[in-house]
Design a protein around this motif. Structure first.
Motif, PDB file in Angstrom:
ATOM      1  N   ILE A  87       0.463  -1.403  -0.376  1.00  0.00           N
ATOM      2  CA  ILE A  87      -0.165   0.080   0.150  1.00  0.00           C
ATOM      3  C   ILE A  87       0.673   1.526  -0.145  1.00  0.00           C
ATOM      4  CG2 ILE A  87      -2.517   1.186   0.921  1.00  0.00           C
ATOM      5  CD1 ILE A  87      -2.593  -1.341   2.195  1.00  0.00           C
ATOM      6  N   PRO A  88       0.984   1.685  -0.803  1.00  0.00           N
ATOM      7  CA  PRO A  88       1.518   3.169  -1.333  1.00  0.00           C
ATOM      8  C   PRO A  88       1.259   4.166  -0.595  1.00  0.00           C
ATOM      9  CG  PRO A  88       1.302   2.424  -3.505  1.00  0.00           C
ATOM     10  CD  PRO A  88       0.253   1.983  -2.367  1.00  0.00           C
ATOM     11  N   GLY A  89       2.060   5.154   0.047  1.00  0.00           N
ATOM     12  CA  GLY A  89       1.595   6.708   1.034  1.00  0.00           C
ATOM     13  C   GLY A  89       0.854   7.481  -0.348  1.00  0.00           C
ATOM     14  N   GLY A  90       1.035   8.516   0.483  1.00  0.00           N
ATOM     15  CA  GLY A  90       0.486   9.947  -0.358  1.00  0.00           C
ATOM     16  C   GLY A  90      -0.977  10.428   0.544  1.00  0.00           C
ATOM     17  N   ARG A  91      -1.318  11.450  -0.496  1.00  0.00           N
ATOM     18  CA  ARG A  91      -3.383  11.531  -0.005  1.00  0.00           C
ATOM     19  C   ARG A  91      -4.064   9.634   0.161  1.00  0.00           C
ATOM     20  NH1 ARG A  91      -6.092  15.733  -2.103  1.00  0.00           N
ATOM     21  NH2 ARG A  91      -5.004  15.717  -3.017  1.00  0.00           N
ATOM     22  N   ALA A  92      -3.781   9.001  -1.161  1.00  0.00           N
ATOM     23  CA  ALA A  92      -4.883   8.146  -1.368  1.00  0.00           C
ATOM     24  C   ALA A  92      -5.273   6.696  -0.111  1.00  0.00           C
ATOM     25  CB  ALA A  92      -4.492   7.338  -2.467  1.00  0.00           C
ATOM     26  N   PRO A  93      -4.951   7.144   1.021  1.00  0.00           N
ATOM     27  CA  PRO A  93      -5.417   5.769   2.086  1.00  0.00           C
ATOM     28  C   PRO A  93      -6.103   6.479   3.306  1.00  0.00           C
ATOM     29  CG  PRO A  93      -2.892   5.837   2.119  1.00  0.00           C
ATOM     30  CD  PRO A  93      -3.174   6.517   0.665  1.00  0.00           C
ATOM     31  N   GLU A  94      -6.359   7.915   2.836  1.00  0.00           N
ATOM     32  CA  GLU A  94      -6.853   8.722   3.110  1.00  0.00           C
ATOM     33  C   GLU A  94      -8.533   8.754   3.172  1.00  0.00           C
ATOM     34  OE1 GLU A  94      -7.412  13.345   1.686  1.00  0.00           O
ATOM     35  OE2 GLU A  94      -6.012  12.867   3.448  1.00  0.00           O
ATOM     36  N   PHE A  95      -9.003   8.543   2.009  1.00  0.00           N
ATOM     37  CA  PHE A  95     -10.298   8.297   1.147  1.00  0.00           C
ATOM     38  C   PHE A  95     -10.206   6.100   1.458  1.00  0.00           C
ATOM     39  CE2 PHE A  95      -7.799   9.028  -2.450  1.00  0.00           C
ATOM     40  CZ  PHE A  95      -8.528   8.072  -3.102  1.00  0.00           C
ATOM     41  N   LEU A  96      -9.248   5.642   0.813  1.00  0.00           N
ATOM     42  CA  LEU A  96      -8.759   4.140   0.586  1.00  0.00           C
ATOM     43  C   LEU A  96      -9.993   3.508   1.557  1.00  0.00           C
ATOM     44  CD1 LEU A  96      -5.866   3.524  -1.789  1.00  0.00           C
ATOM     45  CD2 LEU A  96      -8.897   3.463  -2.651  1.00  0.00           C
ATOM     46  N   ARG A  97      -9.669   4.479   3.532  1.00  0.00           N
ATOM     47  CA  ARG A  97      -9.581   3.363   4.079  1.00  0.00           C
ATOM     48  C   ARG A  97     -11.195   3.722   4.601  1.00  0.00           C
ATOM     49  NH1 ARG A  97      -7.358   7.042   9.600  1.00  0.00           N
ATOM     50  NH2 ARG A  97      -7.954   9.225   7.557  1.00  0.00           N
ATOM     51  N   LEU A  98     -12.068   4.399   3.814  1.00  0.00           N
ATOM     52  CA  LEU A  98     -13.455   4.637   3.904  1.00  0.00           C
ATOM     53  C   LEU A  98     -13.772   3.620   3.301  1.00  0.00           C
ATOM     54  CD1 LEU A  98     -13.819   8.279   4.131  1.00  0.00           C
ATOM     55  CD2 LEU A  98     -13.135   6.915   6.091  1.00  0.00           C
ATOM     56  N   ASN A  99     -13.287   2.456   2.582  1.00  0.00           N
ATOM     57  CA  ASN A  99     -14.064   1.814   1.529  1.00  0.00           C
ATOM     58  C   ASN A  99     -13.674   0.605   2.030  1.00  0.00           C
ATOM     59  OD1 ASN A  99     -13.622  -0.694   0.034  1.00  0.00           O
ATOM     60  ND2 ASN A  99     -14.440   1.374  -1.792  1.00  0.00           N
ATOM     61  N   ALA A 100     -15.789  -0.212   1.983  1.00  0.00           N
ATOM     62  CA  ALA A 100     -15.575  -1.572   3.583  1.00  0.00           C
ATOM     63  C   ALA A 100     -14.598  -2.729   2.364  1.00  0.00           C
ATOM     64  CB  ALA A 100     -16.648  -1.672   2.986  1.00  0.00           C
ATOM     65  N   ARG A 101     -14.648  -2.190   0.383  1.00  0.00           N
ATOM     66  CA  ARG A 101     -14.015  -3.669   0.131  1.00  0.00           C
ATOM     67  C   ARG A 101     -12.681  -3.728   0.367  1.00  0.00           C
ATOM     68  NH1 ARG A 101     -13.305  -8.570  -0.657  1.00  0.00           N
ATOM     69  NH2 ARG A 101     -12.864  -9.088  -2.418  1.00  0.00           N
ATOM     70  N   VAL A 102     -12.291  -2.408   0.753  1.00  0.00           N
ATOM     71  CA  VAL A 102     -10.206  -2.571   0.401  1.00  0.00           C
ATOM     72  C   VAL A 102     -10.359  -2.519   1.916  1.00  0.00           C
ATOM     73  CG1 VAL A 102      -8.770  -0.909   0.845  1.00  0.00           C
ATOM     74  CG2 VAL A 102      -9.935  -0.737  -0.812  1.00  0.00           C
ATOM     75  N   ILE A 103     -11.162  -2.296   3.050  1.00  0.00           N
ATOM     76  CA  ILE A 103     -10.360  -2.724   4.455  1.00  0.00           C
ATOM     77  C   ILE A 103     -11.123  -4.441   4.293  1.00  0.00           C
ATOM     78  CG2 ILE A 103     -11.470  -3.076   6.546  1.00  0.00           C
ATOM     79  CD1 ILE A 103      -9.638  -0.395   5.613  1.00  0.00           C
ATOM     80  N   GLU A 104     -12.169  -5.049   3.732  1.00  0.00           N
ATOM     81  CA  GLU A 104     -12.045  -6.252   3.366  1.00  0.00           C
ATOM     82  C   GLU A 104     -10.970  -7.270   2.543  1.00  0.00           C
ATOM     83  OE1 GLU A 104     -15.409  -8.674   0.755  1.00  0.00           O
ATOM     84  OE2 GLU A 104     -15.843  -8.067   2.688  1.00  0.00           O
ATOM     85  N   ILE A 105     -10.605  -6.463   2.001  1.00  0.00           N
ATOM     86  CA  ILE A 105      -9.359  -7.107   1.492  1.00  0.00           C
ATOM     87  C   ILE A 105      -8.382  -7.515   2.075  1.00  0.00           C
ATOM     88  CG2 ILE A 105      -7.785  -7.070  -0.880  1.00  0.00           C
ATOM     89  CD1 ILE A 105     -10.277  -5.934  -2.442  1.00  0.00           C
ATOM     90  N   VAL A 106      -7.795  -5.931   2.942  1.00  0.00           N
ATOM     91  CA  VAL A 106      -6.807  -5.881   3.590  1.00  0.00           C
ATOM     92  C   VAL A 106      -7.073  -7.092   4.729  1.00  0.00           C
ATOM     93  CG1 VAL A 106      -5.128  -4.487   5.322  1.00  0.00           C
ATOM     94  CG2 VAL A 106      -6.222  -3.177   2.602  1.00  0.00           C
ATOM     95  N   LYS A 107      -7.613  -7.395   5.426  1.00  0.00           N
ATOM     96  CA  LYS A 107      -8.033  -7.823   6.765  1.00  0.00           C
ATOM     97  C   LYS A 107      -7.559  -8.994   5.671  1.00  0.00           C
ATOM     98  CE  LYS A 107     -11.469  -5.388   9.206  1.00  0.00           C
ATOM     99  NZ  LYS A 107     -12.820  -5.251  10.194  1.00  0.00           N
ATOM    100  N   ALA A 108      -8.237 -10.346   4.510  1.00  0.00           N
ATOM    101  CA  ALA A 108      -8.560 -11.002   4.729  1.00  0.00           C
ATOM    102  C   ALA A 108      -6.952 -11.649   4.106  1.00  0.00           C
ATOM    103  CB  ALA A 108      -9.005 -11.105   3.041  1.00  0.00           C
ATOM    104  N   ILE A 109      -6.401 -10.877   3.455  1.00  0.00           N
ATOM    105  CA  ILE A 109      -4.695 -11.270   3.439  1.00  0.00           C
ATOM    106  C   ILE A 109      -3.826 -11.228   4.726  1.00  0.00           C
ATOM    107  CG2 ILE A 109      -3.004 -10.205   2.222  1.00  0.00           C
ATOM    108  CD1 ILE A 109      -3.824  -9.446   0.101  1.00  0.00           C
ATOM    109  N   TYR A 110      -4.064 -10.213   5.093  1.00  0.00           N
ATOM    110  CA  TYR A 110      -3.343 -10.161   6.923  1.00  0.00           C
ATOM    111  C   TYR A 110      -3.888 -11.798   7.551  1.00  0.00           C
ATOM    112  CZ  TYR A 110      -2.298  -9.392  11.627  1.00  0.00           C
ATOM    113  OH  TYR A 110      -1.707  -9.634  12.796  1.00  0.00           O
ATOM    114  N   GLU A 111      -4.598 -12.227   7.703  1.00  0.00           N
ATOM    115  CA  GLU A 111      -5.914 -13.028   8.292  1.00  0.00           C
ATOM    116  C   GLU A 111      -5.236 -14.535   7.594  1.00  0.00           C
ATOM    117  OE1 GLU A 111      -9.868 -12.965   8.067  1.00  0.00           O
ATOM    118  OE2 GLU A 111      -9.262 -11.607   9.718  1.00  0.00           O
ATOM    119  N   ARG A 112      -4.244 -14.611   6.040  1.00  0.00           N
ATOM    120  CA  ARG A 112      -3.858 -15.292   5.611  1.00  0.00           C
ATOM    121  C   ARG A 112      -2.398 -15.020   5.676  1.00  0.00           C
ATOM    122  NH1 ARG A 112      -3.092 -15.281   0.025  1.00  0.00           N
ATOM    123  NH2 ARG A 112      -2.442 -17.208   0.390  1.00  0.00           N
ATOM    124  N   LYS A 113      -1.840 -14.988   6.829  1.00  0.00           N
ATOM    125  CA  LYS A 113      -0.097 -14.439   6.624  1.00  0.00           C
ATOM    126  C   LYS A 113       0.520 -14.124   5.107  1.00  0.00           C
ATOM    127  CE  LYS A 113      -0.894 -16.055  11.051  1.00  0.00           C
ATOM    128  NZ  LYS A 113      -1.842 -15.003  11.871  1.00  0.00           N
TER     129      LYS A 113
END
Length: 196
Positions: A87-113
């Motif tokens: 995940i790159p930085g910049g201003r994109a993360p401030e609005f990407l973190r409001l997207n439920a599907r983005v959060i779902e993807i990140v959690k799923a990838i983390y849970e897969r180790k």
């Protein structure tokens, strides 16, 4: 070494270097890189921003950067397909973190180790996903309060250094000058061998 699949989630006004450099490094070593953004499909693009500091100024300047091509459909992302997430930085993360599907993807990838790497403001998304509790990490200094509130063990380090939490397979850096360290550790966690 078999090629790995890496997902990069980004959006408009992603930081230019923090997006292009990882993409090109991952491709250079032979990995498949899917660059995605909510609402975008293969062939679309996002606009980057170039950030820099000028002597005596309290925060960074921002200029419009390049068009960065999206090469995979966001709606078709299957987290189980990926060995790593960046995940790159910049201003994109401030609005990407409001997207439920983005959060779902990140959690799923983390849970897969799978391996997760991020720099600058990118950890804002990890906080929103609730995966930094008990993790040793860093970010752009202005993000420290929210990382701490998210349960992270925040490390304040020089801009060209990084923090590697091997237990959680998360690599973080404060900004693009940390790329050599961040990307090296990210690739090592993936099992990529680079010999001089």
């Amino acid at each position: 070494m078999a090629p790995k699949k890496i997902l990069i989630i980004t959006g408009d006004y992603t930081e230019d270097y923090e997006t292009y450099v990882p993409i090109q490094v991952f491709q250079l070593v032979g990995h498949t890189v899917h660059i995605v953004s909510p609402g975008k499909k293969n062939g679309d693009y996002v606009i980057s921003a170039v950030h820099d500091f000028l002597p005596g100024e309290q925060t960074y300047t921002e200029l419009r950067g390049h068009r960065i091509a999206i090469n995979y459909n966001f709606d078709e992302v299957n987290p189980s397909d990926y060995d790593g997430l960046f995940i790159p930085g910049g201003r994109a993360p401030e609005f990407l973190r409001l997207n439920a599907r983005v959060i779902e993807i990140v959690k799923a990838i983390y849970e897969r180790k799978a391996v997760i790497g991020t720099v600058c403001h990118g950890p804002q998304i990890l906080v929103a996903a609730g995966i930094l509790k008990g993790v040793c990490a860093t970010a752009y200094p202005a993000c420290e309060p929210e990382l701490v509130l998210g349960g992270c063990s925040f490390k304040s380090i020089p801009v060209d250094q990084h923090v590697l939490d091997k237990e959680h397979k998360i690599v973080t850096g404060p900004a693009w000058p940390s790329h050599p360290a961040v990307l090296r550790s990210f690739l090592e966690l993936l099992g990529t061998t680079i010999t001089p």
